[in-house]
Design a protein around this motif. Structure first.
Motif, mmCIF file in Angstrom:
data_model
loop_
_atom_site.group_PDB
_atom_site.id
_atom_site.type_symbol
_atom_site.label_atom_id
_atom_site.label_comp_id
_atom_site.label_asym_id
_atom_site.label_seq_id
_atom_site.Cartn_x
_atom_site.Cartn_y
_atom_site.Cartn_z
ATOM 1 N N ALA A 152 22.190 -3.110 -20.723
ATOM 2 C CA ALA A 152 20.955 -2.742 -20.032
ATOM 3 C C ALA A 152 20.647 -1.262 -20.225
ATOM 4 C CB ALA A 152 21.070 -3.068 -18.540
ATOM 5 N N ILE A 153 21.665 -0.432 -20.028
ATOM 6 C CA ILE A 153 21.445 1.011 -20.142
ATOM 7 C C ILE A 153 21.132 1.382 -21.589
ATOM 8 C CG2 ILE A 153 22.584 3.263 -19.916
ATOM 9 C CD1 ILE A 153 24.073 1.927 -17.460
ATOM 10 N N ARG A 154 21.905 0.814 -22.508
ATOM 11 C CA ARG A 154 21.690 1.109 -23.917
ATOM 12 C C ARG A 154 20.262 0.758 -24.347
ATOM 13 N NH1 ARG A 154 24.726 -2.148 -28.220
ATOM 14 N NH2 ARG A 154 25.612 -2.939 -26.311
ATOM 15 N N VAL A 155 19.808 -0.456 -23.987
ATOM 16 C CA VAL A 155 18.482 -0.908 -24.410
ATOM 17 C C VAL A 155 17.385 -0.102 -23.704
ATOM 18 C CG1 VAL A 155 16.842 -2.835 -24.305
ATOM 19 C CG2 VAL A 155 19.201 -3.236 -25.055
ATOM 20 N N ALA A 156 17.537 0.125 -22.407
ATOM 21 C CA ALA A 156 16.489 0.846 -21.676
ATOM 22 C C ALA A 156 16.337 2.263 -22.220
ATOM 23 C CB ALA A 156 16.810 0.872 -20.175
ATOM 24 N N VAL A 157 17.450 2.919 -22.477
ATOM 25 C CA VAL A 157 17.382 4.294 -22.984
ATOM 26 C C VAL A 157 16.742 4.307 -24.374
ATOM 27 C CG1 VAL A 157 18.764 6.274 -23.746
ATOM 28 C CG2 VAL A 157 19.276 5.145 -21.563
ATOM 29 N N ASN A 158 17.130 3.365 -25.215
ATOM 30 C CA ASN A 158 16.542 3.302 -26.551
ATOM 31 C C ASN A 158 15.050 3.004 -26.477
ATOM 32 O OD1 ASN A 158 15.879 1.288 -29.104
ATOM 33 N ND2 ASN A 158 17.203 3.005 -29.680
ATOM 34 N N ALA A 159 14.683 2.047 -25.623
ATOM 35 C CA ALA A 159 13.273 1.627 -25.531
ATOM 36 C C ALA A 159 12.385 2.789 -25.104
ATOM 37 C CB ALA A 159 13.131 0.460 -24.558
ATOM 38 N N LYS A 160 12.932 3.678 -24.251
ATOM 39 C CA LYS A 160 12.120 4.824 -23.823
ATOM 40 C C LYS A 160 12.247 6.015 -24.751
ATOM 41 C CE LYS A 160 9.202 7.075 -21.921
ATOM 42 N NZ LYS A 160 7.836 6.618 -21.683
ATOM 43 N N THR A 161 13.446 6.322 -25.177
ATOM 44 C CA THR A 161 13.632 7.662 -25.763
ATOM 45 C C THR A 161 13.767 7.706 -27.280
ATOM 46 O OG1 THR A 161 16.063 7.679 -25.615
ATOM 47 C CG2 THR A 161 14.854 8.330 -23.639
ATOM 48 N N GLN A 162 13.844 6.538 -27.955
ATOM 49 C CA GLN A 162 14.027 6.636 -29.407
ATOM 50 C C GLN A 162 12.832 7.320 -30.055
ATOM 51 O OE1 GLN A 162 13.307 3.899 -32.221
ATOM 52 N NE2 GLN A 162 14.611 4.948 -33.706
ATOM 53 N N ARG A 163 11.631 6.974 -29.556
ATOM 54 C CA ARG A 163 10.416 7.746 -29.887
ATOM 55 C C ARG A 163 9.469 7.622 -28.712
ATOM 56 N NH1 ARG A 163 7.847 6.705 -35.722
ATOM 57 N NH2 ARG A 163 6.253 8.117 -34.915
ATOM 58 N N TYR A 164 8.893 8.736 -28.298
ATOM 59 C CA TYR A 164 8.039 8.698 -27.103
ATOM 60 C C TYR A 164 6.597 8.267 -27.407
ATOM 61 C CZ TYR A 164 11.822 11.089 -24.709
ATOM 62 O OH TYR A 164 13.034 11.399 -24.176
ATOM 63 N N MET B 212 23.027 5.304 -12.736
ATOM 64 C CA MET B 212 23.507 5.457 -14.117
ATOM 65 C C MET B 212 22.335 5.681 -15.069
ATOM 66 S SD MET B 212 26.622 2.684 -14.472
ATOM 67 C CE MET B 212 25.919 1.214 -13.746
ATOM 68 N N LEU B 213 21.263 4.888 -14.884
ATOM 69 C CA LEU B 213 20.071 5.024 -15.729
ATOM 70 C C LEU B 213 19.453 6.405 -15.557
ATOM 71 C CD1 LEU B 213 18.570 1.510 -15.032
ATOM 72 C CD2 LEU B 213 18.997 2.401 -17.334
ATOM 73 N N ALA B 214 19.330 6.824 -14.278
ATOM 74 C CA ALA B 214 18.675 8.100 -13.985
ATOM 75 C C ALA B 214 19.412 9.243 -14.672
ATOM 76 C CB ALA B 214 18.614 8.313 -12.477
ATOM 77 N N SER B 215 20.742 9.204 -14.651
ATOM 78 C CA SER B 215 21.453 10.343 -15.241
ATOM 79 C C SER B 215 21.225 10.396 -16.755
ATOM 80 C CB SER B 215 22.942 10.315 -14.874
ATOM 81 O OG SER B 215 23.615 9.388 -15.696
ATOM 82 N N GLU B 216 21.139 9.214 -17.385
ATOM 83 C CA GLU B 216 20.834 9.191 -18.819
ATOM 84 C C GLU B 216 19.437 9.757 -19.105
ATOM 85 O OE1 GLU B 216 22.441 7.851 -21.596
ATOM 86 O OE2 GLU B 216 24.193 6.901 -20.687
ATOM 87 N N PHE B 217 18.472 9.272 -18.321
ATOM 88 C CA PHE B 217 17.090 9.710 -18.578
ATOM 89 C C PHE B 217 16.909 11.201 -18.280
ATOM 90 C CE2 PHE B 217 15.925 5.081 -18.168
ATOM 91 C CZ PHE B 217 15.474 4.955 -19.468
ATOM 92 N N VAL B 218 17.516 11.644 -17.180
ATOM 93 C CA VAL B 218 17.373 13.056 -16.822
ATOM 94 C C VAL B 218 18.015 13.926 -17.900
ATOM 95 C CG1 VAL B 218 18.084 14.828 -15.146
ATOM 96 C CG2 VAL B 218 17.112 12.641 -14.356
ATOM 97 N N ALA B 219 19.149 13.483 -18.410
ATOM 98 C CA ALA B 219 19.817 14.245 -19.470
ATOM 99 C C ALA B 219 18.931 14.374 -20.706
ATOM 100 C CB ALA B 219 21.132 13.571 -19.833
ATOM 101 N N LYS B 220 18.066 13.357 -20.920
ATOM 102 C CA LYS B 220 17.171 13.396 -22.083
ATOM 103 C C LYS B 220 15.840 14.061 -21.750
ATOM 104 C CE LYS B 220 19.278 9.956 -24.854
ATOM 105 N NZ LYS B 220 19.493 10.112 -26.298
ATOM 106 N N GLY B 221 15.718 14.540 -20.526
ATOM 107 C CA GLY B 221 14.493 15.243 -20.150
ATOM 108 C C GLY B 221 13.324 14.329 -19.821
#
Lengths: 417, 417
Positions: free
Chosen positions: A243-255, A277-286
């Motif tokens: 879930a985390i892997r896919v959500a992070v990729n879906a948002k951040t691979q290209r904006y 867990m999701l929030a910390s990933e997203f926040v780390a990516k800005g």
């Protein structure tokens, strides 16, 4: 210049060329594509000169940096255009494919033959490489094309048009099989989209404003793409790591792409566990998070208002909503989604199956990133665009979307009784 | 009555019902079809009464005999409606079919799922049995329908609507899955074709005037059928016996259908031999011949003028033209044909192949009567109409034409890199 007369002439020439292209063999059309690639290669200095003129004009007209960047034809971009033509030449020819041929009780044999649509009008904005891409896909699929690029890239497009004309001529095809409109007058677009006698379909590529305007005014069918408001729904039966892997990729691979996730939906049952867990990933990516009340009860996020559920940010911003299970997710998606691409993350068979069936979007996915919604990733070989319509072509549109099917009937003197 | 508000309500109800119908199982939708058949059978006296009212009103309004005949619901026509519903129930369900599922190099698995279009608006003229036909095809293909029949059949259509509502309710489907518009106000049509938020596609059935008007004003995709100007071309390599059999059948089996031959083309090489044989057959059947100069040099015929090549007579009249071989035939057809159905009669392989490829019509045939261009004859099981468009559906349109395909993607936590 009499725009109506000019466009009528373009249209008549395209109609005449279309039947020649439709009759041409695969080898001849591939020859034209490869010859154009060589012409582009040989015309690098002319292309650079024409492009420099567009860039100078653009600077003077005060185009912003992003626009000027898209306008630029670097040597690498010319390489990409050449490579693209060669790749399209290697794709299987969709034209003439006969399928579903069966005998009927009457004795006739009936099947379907894939055929070109005829004349395709393509309206696009600044990137001049679209001229080559669009021309190659139309030609490969046996169609004639009328191309109308952005006014800011007029010199680049005309330089490319010369290479296309030479490539077509070398293959023995009419130069009018691909026509790049020579005027920047907006009235030309108005004519192009209202000539059903000369144009079979319009494909607009560009901003939402352009596409809405064209759809509203067109008297010709339009294959269009409006918004990409894509969702990932994390079900309570999701594997959290996936879930985390896919959500992070879906948002951040290209904006900035239309298949980027814009809203994340999380099942209330697991919100407390997975959101941090999701929030910390997203926040780390800005990524800026905008959440519903329940989301904000678990993680830090600014307030999401109604408009956030409808927003295509194309930016490092993500709307997050906690929903009540699969029903809540489907209800949200079918209300706010732009019917582009939506994905469920779950290990549950029945929920995956319901999501696939009940979400009414062009692409529906299980345990995969929305970023896969793309003609190349789907194996179409090429992509003229992604359709958010339901009629004719839905989702990524490749060569097949630029064709139609006619019925072929074989008899032996059969009559109807 | 506030027509705009009434139609908006109809539209909202249809949109809501559409997702219920799309989610319903094959068995439930078949149940609704069979229950409606039983309701029609049980409501014969109500149907007869409502129809008698329409017939009386029609006589008072001075409708002509042909119109009144089409309006009449005889017991046999009620039988046919009932039988039609039962047949549609036996057809395979197109919804949910998944095809072309393949693995991509990225590891995702991609395929296409057939899905309903959503809400289909159908606009038709006097024959009330179309109400049942259209409703059954929309329902079978998982769609909601909004039906607008002719004002002259309003009472018959409302009586049929009641049977449909009962049938839907018995199967547990919303009655609003099929709505028959209750007002005869023309403004209702104007609303129906301009509600893209509630209606996904419009299928107009009726005269050319109606269809042209709807196509011009619609803000929703239209699946339409304009003319049926169909050709048979008798090549010099034709078997004369097959040629005469097919040509006579194509013209005379029924005069008033869209797939009836309207122009006969004959290769100059064999005109002297075959035209007299054809003429005697046609004259014996009472068909008026209108010929070009070369035709009139061989047989007796009145003068064909330019308008005859474009005419859809729907009557025992036939235009005859002598052409110079296959090239002349293709040129004539691609200029005058309505791109409906055209047939070549030949024993020559290469000419047959060229005709199939180069004639740009929805149905192209070899050695078969144009009268075969029909959903039932092609094995579609049913027919909502014949499309002369190229986009979405071309030729006879069955259940598949009332559906679309969405992409389905299966992953296992796959992300794009």
């Amino acid at each position: 210049m009499d725009i109506a007369a000019y466009m009528a002439e373009i249209g008549q020439q395209a109609r005449a060329a279309a039947s020649e292209v439709a009759r041409s063999t695969t080898a001849v059309r591939n020859h034209a594509l490869l010859a154009t690639a060589n012409e582009l290669d040989a015309a690098r200095s002319e292309l650079a000169e024409a492009n420099a003129k567009d860039l100078r004009d653009g600077e003077q007209r005060g185009l912003d940096k992003a626009m000027l960047d898209r306008l630029e034809l670097t040597p690498e971009r010319i390489d990409t255009m050449i490579e693209g033509l060669r790749q399209v030449a290697t794709l299987p020819d969709p034209v003439g494919e006969i399928t579903d041929m069966t005998y009927r009780p009457s004795g006739i044999q009936v099947g379907k033959m894939r055929v070109p649509l005829g004349v395709i009008g393509i309206i696009y904005e600044s990137r001049p490489n679209v001229t080559v891409e669009a021309a190659s896909l139309c030609l490969k699929s046996g169609n004639a094309a009328i191309l109308r690029g952005g006014s800011e890239s007029i010199h680049s497009n005309q330089a490319i048009a010369q290479c296309l004309a030479k490539g077509l001529a070398e293959a023995g095809l009419p130069e009018t099989a691909v026509q790049v409109i020579k005027t920047t007058d907006r009235a030309a677009v108005g004519e192009l989209i209202t000539m059903p006698e000369h144009v079979d379909v319009i494909v607009p590529r560009g901003g939402k404003g352009l596409i809405e305007r064209i759809s509203r005014d067109a008297k010709v069918p339009v294959i269009k793409h409006l918004d990409g408001v894509c969702h990932v729904y994390i079900d309570s039966h999701a594997d959290p790591e996936k879930a985390i892997r896919v959500a992070v990729n879906a948002k951040t691979q290209r904006y900035g792409t239309c298949n980027t996730m814009e809203t994340l939906l999380v099942d209330a049952e697991i919100a407390k566990d997975i959101l941090p867990m999701l929030a910390s990933e997203f926040v780390a990516k800005g990524v800026e998070l905008r959440g519903c009340d329940r989301t904000r009860g678990v993680i830090e996020a600014s307030v999401a208002v109604e408009g956030d559920w409808e927003a295509e940010y194309l930016a490092p911003i993500l709307a997050v909503r906690v929903v009540d299970g699969l029903d809540g997710a489907i209800e949200h998606i079918n209300r706010y989604s732009s019917q582009h691409t939506d994905s469920i993350i779950t290990e549950n068979y029945t929920r995956a199956r319901r999501f696939l069936t009940e979400v009414d979007s062009a692409s529906v996915m299980v345990n995969a990133s929305t970023r896969f919604a793309d003609g190349f990733e789907y194996g179409l070989g090429a992509e003229i665009g992604i359709s958010t319509d339901k009629i004719h072509a839905r989702g990524p549109v490749g060569l097949e979307g630029l064709t139609s099917q006619k019925y072929v009937v074989f008899g032996d003197g059969h009559i109807r009784t």
